[in-house]
Design an enzyme around this catalytic site. Sequence first.
Site, PDB file in Angstrom:
ATOM      1  N   ASN A   7       0.876  -1.174   0.000  1.00 23.03           N
ATOM      2  CA  ASN A   7       0.000   0.000   0.000  1.00 23.03           C
ATOM      3  C   ASN A   7       0.911   1.221   0.000  1.00 23.03           C
ATOM      4  O   ASN A   7       1.483   1.586   1.022  1.00 23.03           O
ATOM      5  CB  ASN A   7      -0.882  -0.029   1.254  1.00 23.03           C
ATOM      6  CG  ASN A   7      -1.850   1.138   1.309  1.00 23.03           C
ATOM      7  OD1 ASN A   7      -1.782   2.052   0.476  1.00 23.03           O
ATOM      8  ND2 ASN A   7      -2.732   1.129   2.287  1.00 23.03           N
ATOM      9  N   ARG A  90      -2.559  -2.052  -3.476  1.00 22.26           N
ATOM     10  CA  ARG A  90      -3.758  -1.243  -3.285  1.00 22.26           C
ATOM     11  C   ARG A  90      -3.665  -0.055  -4.246  1.00 22.26           C
ATOM     12  O   ARG A  90      -2.672   0.684  -4.233  1.00 22.26           O
ATOM     13  CB  ARG A  90      -3.829  -0.730  -1.853  1.00 22.26           C
ATOM     14  CG  ARG A  90      -4.998   0.190  -1.664  1.00 22.26           C
ATOM     15  CD  ARG A  90      -4.941   0.913  -0.369  1.00 22.26           C
ATOM     16  NE  ARG A  90      -6.122   1.738  -0.245  1.00 22.26           N
ATOM     17  CZ  ARG A  90      -6.135   2.913   0.345  1.00 22.26           C
ATOM     18  NH1 ARG A  90      -5.043   3.402   0.885  1.00 22.26           N
ATOM     19  NH2 ARG A  90      -7.241   3.607   0.415  1.00 22.26           N
ATOM     20  N   HIS A 179     -13.034   2.993  -0.312  1.00 20.72           N
ATOM     21  CA  HIS A 179     -13.002   1.969   0.764  1.00 20.72           C
ATOM     22  C   HIS A 179     -13.672   0.669   0.304  1.00 20.72           C
ATOM     23  O   HIS A 179     -14.167  -0.099   1.118  1.00 20.72           O
ATOM     24  CB  HIS A 179     -13.728   2.433   2.047  1.00 20.72           C
ATOM     25  CG  HIS A 179     -13.205   3.688   2.649  1.00 20.72           C
ATOM     26  ND1 HIS A 179     -14.015   4.729   3.025  1.00 20.72           N
ATOM     27  CD2 HIS A 179     -11.946   4.069   2.954  1.00 20.72           C
ATOM     28  CE1 HIS A 179     -13.292   5.707   3.535  1.00 20.72           C
ATOM     29  NE2 HIS A 179     -12.019   5.337   3.509  1.00 20.72           N
ATOM     30  N   ARG A 240     -12.406  16.071   7.055  1.00 24.59           N
ATOM     31  CA  ARG A 240     -13.180  16.335   5.825  1.00 24.59           C
ATOM     32  C   ARG A 240     -14.629  16.658   6.167  1.00 24.59           C
ATOM     33  O   ARG A 240     -15.192  16.091   7.098  1.00 24.59           O
ATOM     34  CB  ARG A 240     -13.102  15.110   4.901  1.00 24.59           C
ATOM     35  CG  ARG A 240     -11.709  14.927   4.352  1.00 24.59           C
ATOM     36  CD  ARG A 240     -11.588  13.661   3.532  1.00 24.59           C
ATOM     37  NE  ARG A 240     -10.634  12.732   4.107  1.00 24.59           N
ATOM     38  CZ  ARG A 240     -10.528  11.461   3.774  1.00 24.59           C
ATOM     39  NH1 ARG A 240     -11.306  10.952   2.842  1.00 24.59           N
ATOM     40  NH2 ARG A 240      -9.630  10.683   4.358  1.00 24.59           N
ATOM     41  N   GLU A 383      -8.281  -5.016   5.049  1.00 19.07           N
ATOM     42  CA  GLU A 383      -8.128  -4.737   3.621  1.00 19.07           C
ATOM     43  C   GLU A 383      -6.955  -5.528   3.032  1.00 19.07           C
ATOM     44  O   GLU A 383      -7.009  -5.981   1.897  1.00 19.07           O
ATOM     45  CB  GLU A 383      -7.946  -3.230   3.405  1.00 19.07           C
ATOM     46  CG  GLU A 383      -9.255  -2.474   3.632  1.00 19.07           C
ATOM     47  CD  GLU A 383      -9.069  -0.989   3.898  1.00 19.07           C
ATOM     48  OE1 GLU A 383      -8.755  -0.636   5.049  1.00 19.07           O
ATOM     49  OE2 GLU A 383      -9.234  -0.194   2.968  1.00 19.07           O
TER      50      GLU A 383
END
Length: 398
Positions: A7, A90, A179, A240, A383
Amino acid sequence: MKILVINCGSSSLKYQLIDTDGEQVMAKGLVERIGIEGSLITHQTDGQKIQKETDIPDHKVGIKLVVDALLSPEHGALTSLDEIKAVGHRVVHGGEKFANSVIINDEVMATLHECAGLAPLHNPANIIGIEACQSLLPDVPQVAVFDTAFHQTMPPKAYIYGLPYEYYEKYGVRRYGFHGTSHKYVSLRAAKMLKKPLNELKVVTCHLGNGSSITAVKGGQSMDTSLGLGTISGTIMGTRSGDVDPAVIPYLMEQADLSASEINDILYKKSGLLGISGVSSDARDVEAAANEGNKRAKLALDILCYLTRKYIGAYAAAMGGLDAVVFTAGIGENSTTIRAQICQGLEFLGAKMDAEKNNTRGKEVDVATTDSTVRILVIPTNEELMIAQDTAELVARG
Ligand code: AMP
């Protein structure tokens, strides 16, 4: 099958070596501050953790260090590089081109470059990681696993915005969602926990972490999700904003004399829990401040819970029913109070939380009361395992 999962960020690189046969993590680590002073690698295997500060000018040097660490006689996990059957990467944005993971070839690389404009902060770093692995492990298949792929099943009514259609056609302006690897993993686990086929289930998966998204998963497929073209919309996140009326943006730009990049910075980095509370982007800090009586910290948490609950209700309506709500990621897996507050008022849908069962962290648990018709599940996301499994499956198929 032993799979190396990578990743890659712009200045960091996380890795895990996973044996998919026993779902076992053989080694994992982090290369940090690539191209910056003070670069270092942290490598963990079998309860051992080593840290080494060394010059890491670029990602290729970083990946070479990972390979050396994996082969090290003292703290390695491999005797030969041939044991790595594939590398799973990823990749944040696959645009509309990738609805599934793919084995990387020249054509895929060209398409990844085309998609880079959609995720300028992430895709270029993902591409650099792939190229570095290709040059260091030229005979090992490389696989791209996309954050967006799981959401490619959304129908147009869920992904087209109410803007002139030509902007979709010309610039690819639409909802993509993110996601996806996490939403896919937890929905598969939810079906296992409920001992029901996933294609018969209606599940809302709430990935609540520093970045958050909520997804309607009907019959195992994403049919709507709260993030969009970028990673701002939906519920509020660490920094955010979540949903804001688009009219706010030109209004604020005019009132506060802000440029496009300044408003972008505000929406991505100065809003959400941090912007509202003024305390921190970290939910633990905001919870602590709220408990000490900080009103804005409490307001930030109220908004997070309220928006998340609204999405759960909206997605139950979109799917025409609800069998389970899943909580995952840092906040979803760990914050008992935020989970409880989100579920307050969902009883009308048949979702009743058992306060005692909800007192759990980081484990797969059904926290609904026995008479709740909707199950409420806490499922730690994984993940990396999902990437390794997708990669192993593709490589085994050949
Ligand atoms: P992630 O991005 O998935 O790593 O999640 C990070 C978020 O999870 C941060 O806001 C953390 O404050 C939050 N988090 C982690 N552990 C806890 C906890 N025990 N209670 C509340 N929030 C937590």
